[in-house]
Design an enzyme around this catalytic site. Sequence first.
Site, PDB file in Angstrom:
ATOM      1  N   HIS A 134       0.831  -1.216   0.000  1.00 31.91           N
ATOM      2  CA  HIS A 134       0.000   0.000   0.000  1.00 31.91           C
ATOM      3  C   HIS A 134       0.867   1.269   0.000  1.00 31.91           C
ATOM      4  O   HIS A 134       0.651   2.181  -0.802  1.00 31.91           O
ATOM      5  CB  HIS A 134      -0.921  -0.031   1.226  1.00 31.91           C
ATOM      6  CG  HIS A 134      -1.815   1.157   1.355  1.00 31.91           C
ATOM      7  ND1 HIS A 134      -3.105   1.172   0.876  1.00 31.91           N
ATOM      8  CD2 HIS A 134      -1.614   2.369   1.920  1.00 31.91           C
ATOM      9  CE1 HIS A 134      -3.652   2.344   1.139  1.00 31.91           C
ATOM     10  NE2 HIS A 134      -2.771   3.103   1.779  1.00 31.91           N
ATOM     11  N   GLU A 135       1.862   1.310   0.884  1.00 31.79           N
ATOM     12  CA  GLU A 135       2.683   2.525   0.991  1.00 31.79           C
ATOM     13  C   GLU A 135       3.527   2.744  -0.264  1.00 31.79           C
ATOM     14  O   GLU A 135       3.788   3.884  -0.647  1.00 31.79           O
ATOM     15  CB  GLU A 135       3.567   2.476   2.239  1.00 31.79           C
ATOM     16  CG  GLU A 135       2.799   2.438   3.558  1.00 31.79           C
ATOM     17  CD  GLU A 135       1.848   3.609   3.787  1.00 31.79           C
ATOM     18  OE1 GLU A 135       2.115   4.715   3.273  1.00 31.79           O
ATOM     19  OE2 GLU A 135       0.820   3.414   4.465  1.00 31.79           O
ATOM     20  N   HIS A 138       1.628   4.736  -2.631  1.00 31.92           N
ATOM     21  CA  HIS A 138       1.729   6.170  -2.329  1.00 31.92           C
ATOM     22  C   HIS A 138       3.069   6.739  -2.794  1.00 31.92           C
ATOM     23  O   HIS A 138       3.134   7.814  -3.385  1.00 31.92           O
ATOM     24  CB  HIS A 138       1.581   6.424  -0.828  1.00 31.92           C
ATOM     25  CG  HIS A 138       0.194   6.247  -0.292  1.00 31.92           C
ATOM     26  ND1 HIS A 138      -0.927   6.703  -0.945  1.00 31.92           N
ATOM     27  CD2 HIS A 138      -0.251   5.687   0.875  1.00 31.92           C
ATOM     28  CE1 HIS A 138      -2.015   6.427  -0.218  1.00 31.92           C
ATOM     29  NE2 HIS A 138      -1.630   5.792   0.892  1.00 31.92           N
ATOM     30  N   HIS A 144      -5.757   7.227  -2.616  1.00 30.24           N
ATOM     31  CA  HIS A 144      -6.625   6.122  -2.238  1.00 30.24           C
ATOM     32  C   HIS A 144      -7.632   5.796  -3.324  1.00 30.24           C
ATOM     33  O   HIS A 144      -7.931   6.614  -4.180  1.00 30.24           O
ATOM     34  CB  HIS A 144      -7.314   6.433  -0.902  1.00 30.24           C
ATOM     35  CG  HIS A 144      -6.372   6.306   0.252  1.00 30.24           C
ATOM     36  ND1 HIS A 144      -6.420   7.090   1.370  1.00 30.24           N
ATOM     37  CD2 HIS A 144      -5.316   5.457   0.430  1.00 30.24           C
ATOM     38  CE1 HIS A 144      -5.447   6.736   2.196  1.00 30.24           C
ATOM     39  NE2 HIS A 144      -4.752   5.753   1.643  1.00 30.24           N
TER      40      HIS A 144
HETATM   41  N1  TQI Z   1      -1.363   5.368   6.954  1.00 32.10           N
HETATM   42  C1  TQI Z   1      -2.139   6.197   6.093  1.00 32.10           C
HETATM   43  C2  TQI Z   1      -2.174   5.565   4.676  1.00 32.10           C
HETATM   44  O1  TQI Z   1      -1.115   5.133   4.209  1.00 32.10           O
HETATM   45  C3  TQI Z   1      -1.545   7.582   5.993  1.00 32.10           C
HETATM   46  C4  TQI Z   1      -2.452   8.464   5.202  1.00 32.10           C
HETATM   47  C5  TQI Z   1      -3.619   8.967   5.606  1.00 32.10           C
HETATM   48  C6  TQI Z   1      -2.303   8.879   3.863  1.00 32.10           C
HETATM   49  N2  TQI Z   1      -4.207   9.696   4.593  1.00 32.10           N
HETATM   50  C7  TQI Z   1      -3.422   9.640   3.532  1.00 32.10           C
HETATM   51  C8  TQI Z   1      -1.335   8.653   2.925  1.00 32.10           C
HETATM   52  C9  TQI Z   1      -3.599  10.180   2.245  1.00 32.10           C
HETATM   53  C10 TQI Z   1      -1.489   9.195   1.657  1.00 32.10           C
HETATM   54  C11 TQI Z   1      -2.635   9.948   1.326  1.00 32.10           C
HETATM   55  O2  TQI Z   1      -3.230   5.535   4.097  1.00 32.10           O
HETATM   56  S1  TQI Z   1      -2.053   4.104   7.714  1.00 32.10           S
HETATM   57  C12 TQI Z   1      -3.783   1.618   5.208  1.00 32.10           C
HETATM   58  C13 TQI Z   1      -5.166   1.464   4.676  1.00 32.10           C
HETATM   59  C14 TQI Z   1      -2.323   2.838   6.573  1.00 32.10           C
HETATM   60  C15 TQI Z   1      -3.557   2.648   6.082  1.00 32.10           C
HETATM   61  O3  TQI Z   1      -1.064   3.618   8.616  1.00 32.10           O
HETATM   62  O4  TQI Z   1      -3.303   4.501   8.266  1.00 32.10           O
HETATM   63  C16 TQI Z   1      -2.769   0.773   4.842  1.00 32.10           C
HETATM   64  C17 TQI Z   1      -1.289   2.005   6.224  1.00 32.10           C
HETATM   65  F1  TQI Z   1      -5.191   1.641   3.385  1.00 32.10           F
HETATM   66  F2  TQI Z   1      -5.634   0.281   4.871  1.00 32.10           F
HETATM   67  F3  TQI Z   1      -5.951   2.323   5.243  1.00 32.10           F
HETATM   68  C18 TQI Z   1      -1.503   0.969   5.345  1.00 32.10           C
HETATM   69 CL1  TQI Z   1      -3.021  -0.548   3.776  1.00 32.10          CL
HETATM   70 ZN    ZN Z   2      -2.983   5.032   2.196  1.00 26.87          ZN
END
Ligand code: TQI
Ligand code: ZN
Length: 177
Positions: A134-135, A138, A144
Amino acid sequence: LYSYFPGDPRWPRSRKSLTYAIASTPETPAIDSATLRAVFARAFGRWSAATTLNFTEVAWSASGSSTADITIGFYAGDHGDGEPFDGPLGTLAHAFSPTDGRFHLDAAEAWVAGGDVARAAADEAVDLESVAVHEIGHLLGLGHSAEPGAIMYPTITSRTRKVELAEDDVQGIQSLY
Ligand code: TQI
Ligand code: ZN
Ligand code: CA
Ligand code: ZN
């Protein structure tokens, strides 16, 4: 449907080969380094399989002058970038948009690397490869997705493994690169 970061940031089209380094921070969990490296290699491999991009691990330079495009590191709490981590669960990791390249993971999570997260002892166990895939999305410029099956869909549950790119992720990354 997939989305991009505002302004559609992406790595330059001339850069087909990107490098990454895994920082050895004091907070890095006690995961065997070969296992850790294999998990990130597999996660990058899923995106390179869908694009003409390729990713190579390079050594981390402790002097801070790492030449890697992408730097991966585990940190706890406030780690100096204005986005402090929050202990177990909540925020698991964050990545900056292209071409920043910083990818930080919350050292307080019960990370499971390369094992069966569904059978992990801790209720809060989090699958490292799932979060990494996922990261990396990004890091490459994807935001998303509204598609629940997509890797870029903004929900993940503990003790769950989700590492396969969905058609939506593939279309998103192929339209960027
Ligand atoms: N980290 C968030 C994420 O990676 C950080 C974040 C929030 C973000 N809003 C954003 C990054 C907008 C980019 C753009 O989404 S998390 C998930 C998921 C996270 C979340 O630690 O909450 C995953 C890490 F998608 F499931 F919500 C991994 Cl897979
Ligand atoms: Zn994300
Ligand atoms: Ca957390
Ligand atoms: Zn950070």
